[in-house]
Structure formats: C-alpha cells, structure tokens
Scaffold this motif. Structure first.
Motif, PDB file in Angstrom:
ATOM      1  N   ILE A 104      44.550  38.190  52.487  1.00  0.00           N
ATOM      2  CA  ILE A 104      43.257  38.561  51.895  1.00  0.00           C
ATOM      3  C   ILE A 104      42.582  39.533  52.854  1.00  0.00           C
ATOM      4  N   LEU A 105      42.231  40.713  52.361  1.00  0.00           N
ATOM      5  CA  LEU A 105      41.703  41.785  53.201  1.00  0.00           C
ATOM      6  C   LEU A 105      40.183  41.836  53.216  1.00  0.00           C
ATOM      7  N   LEU A 111      36.234  37.529  43.982  1.00  0.00           N
ATOM      8  CA  LEU A 111      37.385  36.931  43.310  1.00  0.00           C
ATOM      9  C   LEU A 111      38.316  36.220  44.287  1.00  0.00           C
ATOM     10  N   VAL A 112      38.757  36.897  45.351  1.00  0.00           N
ATOM     11  CA  VAL A 112      39.779  36.317  46.227  1.00  0.00           C
ATOM     12  C   VAL A 112      39.304  36.035  47.646  1.00  0.00           C
ATOM     13  N   GLY A 113      38.071  36.399  47.962  1.00  0.00           N
ATOM     14  CA  GLY A 113      37.568  36.210  49.327  1.00  0.00           C
ATOM     15  C   GLY A 113      37.655  34.781  49.828  1.00  0.00           C
ATOM     16  N   SER A 114      37.448  33.821  48.939  1.00  0.00           N
ATOM     17  CA  SER A 114      37.473  32.409  49.354  1.00  0.00           C
ATOM     18  C   SER A 114      38.874  31.942  49.737  1.00  0.00           C
ATOM     19  N   LEU A 115      39.904  32.740  49.444  1.00  0.00           N
ATOM     20  CA  LEU A 115      41.281  32.380  49.779  1.00  0.00           C
ATOM     21  C   LEU A 115      41.667  32.846  51.179  1.00  0.00           C
ATOM     22  N   ALA A 116      40.784  33.585  51.849  1.00  0.00           N
ATOM     23  CA  ALA A 116      41.092  34.156  53.163  1.00  0.00           C
ATOM     24  C   ALA A 116      41.424  33.046  54.163  1.00  0.00           C
ATOM     25  N   PRO A 117      42.270  33.348  55.158  1.00  0.00           N
ATOM     26  CA  PRO A 117      42.851  34.657  55.460  1.00  0.00           C
ATOM     27  C   PRO A 117      44.129  34.970  54.675  1.00  0.00           C
ATOM     28  N   ALA A 132      45.446  52.137  43.836  1.00  0.00           N
ATOM     29  CA  ALA A 132      44.307  51.609  43.071  1.00  0.00           C
ATOM     30  C   ALA A 132      43.473  52.772  42.527  1.00  0.00           C
ATOM     31  N   PRO A 133      42.843  52.591  41.371  1.00  0.00           N
ATOM     32  CA  PRO A 133      41.993  53.650  40.811  1.00  0.00           C
ATOM     33  C   PRO A 133      40.746  53.877  41.666  1.00  0.00           C
ATOM     34  N   ASP A 134      40.117  55.027  41.496  1.00  0.00           N
ATOM     35  CA  ASP A 134      38.844  55.309  42.153  1.00  0.00           C
ATOM     36  C   ASP A 134      37.854  54.201  41.822  1.00  0.00           C
ATOM     37  N   GLY A 135      37.070  53.805  42.801  1.00  0.00           N
ATOM     38  CA  GLY A 135      36.067  52.763  42.623  1.00  0.00           C
ATOM     39  C   GLY A 135      36.559  51.375  42.960  1.00  0.00           C
ATOM     40  N   PHE A 136      37.875  51.210  43.106  1.00  0.00           N
ATOM     41  CA  PHE A 136      38.445  49.901  43.424  1.00  0.00           C
ATOM     42  C   PHE A 136      38.718  49.776  44.913  1.00  0.00           C
ATOM     43  N   THR A 137      38.573  48.558  45.411  1.00  0.00           N
ATOM     44  CA  THR A 137      38.936  48.209  46.773  1.00  0.00           C
ATOM     45  C   THR A 137      40.164  47.320  46.707  1.00  0.00           C
ATOM     46  N   VAL A 138      41.154  47.607  47.520  1.00  0.00           N
ATOM     47  CA  VAL A 138      42.310  46.723  47.633  1.00  0.00           C
ATOM     48  C   VAL A 138      41.853  45.516  48.440  1.00  0.00           C
ATOM     49  N   THR A 139      41.940  44.336  47.835  1.00  0.00           N
ATOM     50  CA  THR A 139      41.396  43.130  48.458  1.00  0.00           C
ATOM     51  C   THR A 139      42.468  42.184  48.977  1.00  0.00           C
ATOM     52  N   ALA A 140      43.747  42.471  48.676  1.00  0.00           N
ATOM     53  CA  ALA A 140      44.850  41.657  49.188  1.00  0.00           C
ATOM     54  C   ALA A 140      46.122  42.483  49.185  1.00  0.00           C
ATOM     55  N   ASP A 141      46.991  42.200  50.167  1.00  0.00           N
ATOM     56  CA  ASP A 141      48.297  42.839  50.218  1.00  0.00           C
ATOM     57  C   ASP A 141      49.325  41.823  50.709  1.00  0.00           C
ATOM     58  N   SER A 142      50.566  42.263  50.790  1.00  0.00           N
ATOM     59  CA  SER A 142      51.634  41.403  51.305  1.00  0.00           C
ATOM     60  C   SER A 142      52.724  42.295  51.881  1.00  0.00           C
ATOM     61  N   ASP A 143      53.720  41.671  52.449  1.00  0.00           N
ATOM     62  CA  ASP A 143      54.865  42.432  52.945  1.00  0.00           C
ATOM     63  C   ASP A 143      55.664  43.027  51.795  1.00  0.00           C
ATOM     64  N   VAL A 144      55.463  42.507  50.573  1.00  0.00           N
ATOM     65  CA  VAL A 144      56.193  42.964  49.399  1.00  0.00           C
ATOM     66  C   VAL A 144      55.462  44.107  48.696  1.00  0.00           C
ATOM     67  N   CYS A 145      54.130  44.062  48.700  1.00  0.00           N
ATOM     68  CA  CYS A 145      53.334  44.969  47.865  1.00  0.00           C
ATOM     69  C   CYS A 145      52.020  45.312  48.558  1.00  0.00           C
ATOM     70  N   GLU A 148      48.136  43.650  46.169  1.00  0.00           N
ATOM     71  CA  GLU A 148      48.295  42.330  45.551  1.00  0.00           C
ATOM     72  C   GLU A 148      47.052  41.940  44.763  1.00  0.00           C
ATOM     73  N   ALA A 149      45.904  42.508  45.132  1.00  0.00           N
ATOM     74  CA  ALA A 149      44.655  42.274  44.391  1.00  0.00           C
ATOM     75  C   ALA A 149      43.745  43.467  44.618  1.00  0.00           C
ATOM     76  N   MET A 150      42.880  43.712  43.626  1.00  0.00           N
ATOM     77  CA  MET A 150      41.905  44.798  43.742  1.00  0.00           C
ATOM     78  C   MET A 150      40.645  44.404  42.985  1.00  0.00           C
ATOM     79  N   SER A 151      39.533  44.986  43.417  1.00  0.00           N
ATOM     80  CA  SER A 151      38.242  44.690  42.797  1.00  0.00           C
ATOM     81  C   SER A 151      37.385  45.942  42.722  1.00  0.00           C
ATOM     82  N   ASP A 152      36.653  46.060  41.627  1.00  0.00           N
ATOM     83  CA  ASP A 152      35.572  47.033  41.498  1.00  0.00           C
ATOM     84  C   ASP A 152      34.346  46.208  41.131  1.00  0.00           C
ATOM     85  N   THR A 153      33.604  45.792  42.152  1.00  0.00           N
ATOM     86  CA  THR A 153      32.482  44.882  41.915  1.00  0.00           C
ATOM     87  C   THR A 153      31.335  45.560  41.168  1.00  0.00           C
TER      88      THR A 153
END
Length: 184
Positions: A104-105, A111-117, A132-145, A148-153
């Motif tokens: 969790i970045l 959406l995913v902040g409570s899952l950190a770290p 990710a599209p303009d306006g989105f923040t990548v909120t999670a990644d992994s060694d695979v991808c 893994e998650a993105m948000s435009d709050t």
C-alpha cells in the motif's frame, strides 16, 4: 443515516455474486445488475464494476461512470476505468490466479489506506493497468504489477486489480467497508 445502496454491475465474472454478498455482509443494501442495464434505471449511492473475462463484454459501463456516484472497479472493472479514462492496459506476465503480496503506497487513501503497509491478495494478472489515467494516484503495487490499486478521490473513482471478495484475500472485507464509507 441509512445504509448506502451499492449496485454491482455484472461483467460476467466468476466472483460477481461474492461481491454482492460481501457488500451485504458489511451492512450495505446491494443488488447485482447486468451490465446492459439502462443507467436511468440505476438508483444507487455507489457502483461496483465487477471483474469479467473480456473488455469486449463491458456493456454500458462507460455510462455508469457518468452517474455522479462513487465507483469501485475490481479486476476487469479497474482495467475498464483505466482504459476508458485514458490510461493504458496491457497483457500481464502472470495469467493464472495466485496469491500476490501488495504494498500500500498511500496510507491515507480512503479505499486501501487501512490495509497499509501491505496485504496478501488473490489476483489474476492476465491483463493489468500499466499506466493510470490523468487524475489518478497509484495507491498500491506489487512485484508482479505496478498498478495494483488506483484512486481519483476528486471524482470518487477507485479500483483494485485483486479480488477483495474471495476468502483467499486477507482483509478483503475492509475494502468493501471502506468503499461503503465513501458512498455514505
């Protein structure tokens, strides 16, 4: 305040019924609707775009992004949001379902902040968001991808590559609780 009403848009995924159940389990009024449902007939405080087998079978999902309610895309739903709004989706290196450790970045993400770290998830990476599209923040990644998650709050648009509705995903219910809180 009454419980939010969140509809799950069925993109013909094998776990769609579990998404509806997961929402009901966190106290949400939920209904599953086919992805060709007229947007004028959708009365909801939020929408989940389910996973599914193909971008060619997303029905009217583009119209649902215009309804002015929060949207959560799961797997294909995430990929659809990215593709529709100018991001990039490509074939991934790992097509089958597998356990994936996700970092969790942004621990402030609604959406995913409570899952950190990090959290252990169940995901397929046959296709994945690579930009990710303009306006989105990548909120999670992994060694695979890398996405893994993105948000435009600002627009209340969210997505996860993994399947929070399956028992193999740790703390998947928290994703649905967090999305329900966004929809309240």
């Amino acid at each position: 305040m009454s419980e939010p009403r969140i509809v799950v848009i069925d993109n013909h995924g094998q776990f769609t019924h579990l998404e509806g159940r997961a929402l009901r389990d966190v106290g949400v009024d939920s209904e599953i609707l086919d992805n060709d449902t007229d947007p004028a007939n959708i009365n909801a405080d939020g929408i989940v775009l389910s996973g599914g087998p193909s971008m060619d079978r997303v029905g009217r999902c583009a119209d649902y992004l215009e309804l002015g309610v929060p949207v959560l895309g799961i797997c294909l739903g995430l990929q659809f949001i990215a593709d529709e709004l100018g991001g990039r989706v490509e074939s991934g290196d790992y097509g089958g379902y597998a356990d994936v450790d996700v970092r969790i970045l942004d621990d402030d993400d609604p959406l995913v902040g409570s899952l950190a770290p990090e959290t252990r998830t169940w995901a397929s990476h046959a296709d994945e968001v690579v930009e990710a599209p303009d306006g989105f923040t990548v909120t999670a990644d992994s060694d695979v991808c890398g996405v893994e998650a993105m948000s435009d709050t600002d627009r209340d648009l969210y997505g996860v590559q993994w399947h929070p509705e399956v028992s193999h995903t740790e703390r998947g219910q928290a994703v649905f609780q967090n999305f329900a809180a966004v929809c309240e």
